[in-house]
Design a protein around this motif. Sequence first.
Motif: not given
Length: 311
Positions: A195-215
């Motif tokens: 934990r850091s208490r700092l936010p991320t700008s998006a969330r992915a549950e699996n590799p495909q979601e990472v690829v979708d956002i990156s593409r």
Amino acid sequence: MNPNLKGFIRYSPEITRAQSLGTPVVALESTVITHGLPYPENIQLAQDMENEVRQGGAIPATIAIVEGIIQVGLKIDQLEFLASDRGVRKASPRDFSRMAVNKESGGTTVAGTIVIAQAAGIRVFATGGIGGVHRIPRGDVSADLPQLANTPVIVVCAGAKAILDLPATVEYLETHGVPVIGYQTNEFPAFYSIRSRLPTSARAENPQEVVDISRTHWQLGMKSAVLVTAPPPLEVALPGDEMREAVKQALKDAKDERIRGQQVTPFLLKRVSEITGNASMVANLGLLRNNAGIAAQIARSFQQDPQIRAV
Ligand code: PSU
Ligand code: MN
């Protein structure tokens, strides 16, 4: 793309083959081997990360500079040399030219590795924690940050190293348009701790979601990296207060000893490990292996993606 740099790269036979067959490849850095961990833990770790990538169905491309030559994919004797020779350099992009001219060897940092990976056509990369804005010395900002702002690759990490000013590091990424994807989390991990208490700008549950956002990021014409942040595995993560105490002490020591420049990060990682009785190193090794495994899965999804070639 950097066609000039591309002309300087030498590939291992395995990487040449993987690329011609379209097998997924994961780039790995080597400063963690030369400057981040002691021998022999470093050589063991280098091989463990490569094995994690293979078990995840991809080919590992550890990147380094050997006698002035930029190598993508290392032989075991090259890895052994980099891990055991204390004279090798820490290679960020500014160091490539002098190392080429003087035929020097060294481990490439996150900044150094991603610029090479991208020129080599490798789009997925794994490390432990990125460099960032330091707390001390003031004004010390890792070359990793501007390079992330300008290099379209997927970087899998456990956040930024907790020895840094994490809020300032996250702000820098925001200013420079780098998406920060929490991997199965909403929180930016604190490297040794979850934990850091700092936010991320998006969330992915699996590799495909990472690829979708990156593409989509790159289809929209953005040129930056996409940072994927995975928390350290539960079994090895340090409790937040233990981590903060150790970092505080290490920072005080660095200040007293007037540590500067490229030595800051290696000094702090070593001191935190001494102070925690190796617990931080165990966490570091565990998260490095974990990130390599996640990166392999992402590289597979990336390679199978029908739209990816256009970006
Ligand atoms: N991740 C680790 N250990 C490390 C590093 C990353 O778990 O040693 C290295 C990376 O190569 C990163 C470098 O680029 O530390 C940051 O150094 P500096 O702060 O001097 O830019
Ligand atoms: Mn620095």
